[in-house]
Design a protein around this motif. Sequence first.
Motif, PDB file in Angstrom:
ATOM      1  N   VAL A 104     -22.633   5.905  49.803  1.00 32.00           N
ATOM      2  CA  VAL A 104     -22.898   7.344  49.669  1.00 32.00           C
ATOM      3  C   VAL A 104     -22.020   8.139  50.622  1.00 32.00           C
ATOM      4  CG1 VAL A 104     -24.647   9.129  50.040  1.00 32.00           C
ATOM      5  CG2 VAL A 104     -25.217   7.067  48.764  1.00 32.00           C
ATOM      6  N   LYS A 105     -21.926   7.693  51.862  1.00 34.71           N
ATOM      7  CA  LYS A 105     -21.089   8.397  52.848  1.00 34.71           C
ATOM      8  C   LYS A 105     -19.621   8.320  52.453  1.00 34.71           C
ATOM      9  CE  LYS A 105     -20.187   9.410  57.530  1.00 34.71           C
ATOM     10  NZ  LYS A 105     -19.087  10.279  57.209  1.00 34.71           N
ATOM     11  N   PHE A 106     -19.171   7.137  52.018  1.00 31.46           N
ATOM     12  CA  PHE A 106     -17.775   6.966  51.611  1.00 31.46           C
ATOM     13  C   PHE A 106     -17.443   7.871  50.430  1.00 31.46           C
ATOM     14  CE2 PHE A 106     -14.497   4.797  49.089  1.00 31.46           C
ATOM     15  CZ  PHE A 106     -13.499   4.700  50.040  1.00 31.46           C
ATOM     16  N   GLU A 107     -18.312   7.894  49.421  1.00 30.14           N
ATOM     17  CA  GLU A 107     -18.085   8.747  48.257  1.00 30.14           C
ATOM     18  C   GLU A 107     -18.045  10.216  48.654  1.00 30.14           C
ATOM     19  OE1 GLU A 107     -21.227   7.525  45.652  1.00 30.14           O
ATOM     20  OE2 GLU A 107     -19.947   6.052  44.637  1.00 30.14           O
ATOM     21  N   PHE A 108     -18.908  10.606  49.563  1.00 26.97           N
ATOM     22  CA  PHE A 108     -18.929  11.994  50.040  1.00 26.97           C
ATOM     23  C   PHE A 108     -17.614  12.329  50.747  1.00 26.97           C
ATOM     24  CE2 PHE A 108     -19.903  15.138  53.340  1.00 26.97           C
ATOM     25  CZ  PHE A 108     -20.360  16.176  52.543  1.00 26.97           C
ATOM     26  N   ASP A 109     -17.164  11.447  51.627  1.00 22.73           N
ATOM     27  CA  ASP A 109     -15.920  11.681  52.364  1.00 22.73           C
ATOM     28  C   ASP A 109     -14.700  11.677  51.435  1.00 22.73           C
ATOM     29  OD1 ASP A 109     -17.372  11.863  54.696  1.00 22.73           O
ATOM     30  OD2 ASP A 109     -16.932   9.815  55.349  1.00 22.73           O
ATOM     31  N   MET A 110     -14.658  10.740  50.493  1.00 23.18           N
ATOM     32  CA  MET A 110     -13.531  10.683  49.557  1.00 23.18           C
ATOM     33  C   MET A 110     -13.550  11.875  48.604  1.00 23.18           C
ATOM     34  SD  MET A 110     -11.524   8.164  50.256  1.00 23.18           S
ATOM     35  CE  MET A 110     -10.577   7.675  48.840  1.00 23.18           C
ATOM     36  N   GLY A 111     -14.738  12.389  48.301  1.00 21.85           N
ATOM     37  CA  GLY A 111     -14.849  13.570  47.459  1.00 21.85           C
ATOM     38  C   GLY A 111     -14.233  14.797  48.109  1.00 21.85           C
ATOM     39  N   GLY A 112     -14.205  14.827  49.431  1.00 19.90           N
ATOM     40  CA  GLY A 112     -13.585  15.930  50.150  1.00 19.90           C
ATOM     41  C   GLY A 112     -12.073  15.831  50.209  1.00 19.90           C
ATOM     42  N   LEU A 113     -11.524  14.733  49.716  1.00 23.83           N
ATOM     43  CA  LEU A 113     -10.084  14.494  49.733  1.00 23.83           C
ATOM     44  C   LEU A 113      -9.549  14.659  48.314  1.00 23.83           C
ATOM     45  CD1 LEU A 113      -8.599  13.453  52.303  1.00 23.83           C
ATOM     46  CD2 LEU A 113      -8.549  11.223  51.242  1.00 23.83           C
ATOM     47  N   GLU A 114      -8.386  15.238  48.185  1.00 22.00           N
ATOM     48  CA  GLU A 114      -7.761  15.345  46.862  1.00 22.00           C
ATOM     49  C   GLU A 114      -7.467  13.949  46.336  1.00 22.00           C
ATOM     50  OE1 GLU A 114      -4.354  17.860  46.271  1.00 22.00           O
ATOM     51  OE2 GLU A 114      -4.996  19.113  47.942  1.00 22.00           O
ATOM     52  N   PRO A 115      -7.714  13.692  45.049  1.00 20.62           N
ATOM     53  CA  PRO A 115      -7.417  12.360  44.497  1.00 20.62           C
ATOM     54  C   PRO A 115      -5.947  11.951  44.675  1.00 20.62           C
ATOM     55  CG  PRO A 115      -8.825  13.546  42.989  1.00 20.62           C
ATOM     56  CD  PRO A 115      -8.443  14.520  44.084  1.00 20.62           C
ATOM     57  N   GLY A 116      -5.046  12.902  44.779  1.00 25.22           N
ATOM     58  CA  GLY A 116      -3.640  12.574  45.007  1.00 25.22           C
ATOM     59  C   GLY A 116      -3.392  11.981  46.389  1.00 25.22           C
ATOM     60  N   LEU A 117      -4.321  12.173  47.311  1.00 24.44           N
ATOM     61  CA  LEU A 117      -4.173  11.659  48.675  1.00 24.44           C
ATOM     62  C   LEU A 117      -4.909  10.334  48.886  1.00 24.44           C
ATOM     63  CD1 LEU A 117      -4.595  14.972  50.717  1.00 24.44           C
ATOM     64  CD2 LEU A 117      -2.485  13.772  50.167  1.00 24.44           C
ATOM     65  N   TRP A 118      -5.574   9.831  47.863  1.00 20.64           N
ATOM     66  CA  TRP A 118      -6.335   8.599  48.018  1.00 20.64           C
ATOM     67  C   TRP A 118      -5.439   7.417  48.345  1.00 20.64           C
ATOM     68  CZ3 TRP A 118     -10.351   8.716  43.432  1.00 20.64           C
ATOM     69  CH2 TRP A 118     -11.286   9.716  43.687  1.00 20.64           C
ATOM     70  N   CYS A 119      -4.194   7.443  47.941  1.00 12.24           N
ATOM     71  CA  CYS A 119      -3.278   6.332  48.226  1.00 12.24           C
ATOM     72  C   CYS A 119      -2.538   6.519  49.546  1.00 12.24           C
ATOM     73  CB  CYS A 119      -2.267   6.175  47.089  1.00 12.24           C
ATOM     74  SG  CYS A 119      -3.018   5.528  45.581  1.00 12.24           S
ATOM     75  N   SER A 120      -2.792   7.599  50.227  1.00 13.79           N
ATOM     76  CA  SER A 120      -2.132   7.870  51.506  1.00 13.79           C
ATOM     77  C   SER A 120      -2.962   7.257  52.629  1.00 13.79           C
ATOM     78  CB  SER A 120      -1.982   9.379  51.699  1.00 13.79           C
ATOM     79  OG  SER A 120      -1.557   9.653  53.008  1.00 13.79           O
TER      80      SER A 120
END
Length: 149
Positions: free
Chosen positions: A43-59
């Motif tokens: 839940v915490k990880f999903e919340f934190d990743m949701g605050g990040l643009e999907p284009g930055l997920w590989c950064s």
Amino acid sequence: MALASVSFLKAWLVLLLAGQVLPSISGCNRDFYEKMLSDLCLVKFEFDMGGLEPGLWCSWPDTMEIYGGLTNCTYQVALKMDCFWPNRIVDRFFMQIHRTYFHDCALTGRLVHDPPVSILAPFITVPVLITLLMTALVVWRSKRTEGVL
């Protein structure tokens, strides 16, 4: 945001109480462990990743702290529940995370793509021209037979 933090706090309190109430000799309760991983860490990880643009997920610089927090969360939950870490449950958990969030990422953190034409063209044309030149040279030389015994 407030709802997520209240849910996170409740789950953490349940985990804390479970660690105090359940005897240590009972070992790892796998079902409860999986539920706590999902309720606390995921839940915490999903919340934190949701605050990040999907284009930055590989950064990696942008996701390093979030991913480190997830790793630490799974470790802390394992300690509180008297489970080994890492284990198969954690492996499956991280495989699912990678399938969901990082499936398009290259190993280096950059997406793989072809080089620009200005770089690629010389690497294609030079060998082709050399091959044609050598073929023409062999044909020309084979037609000149004077001086050959």
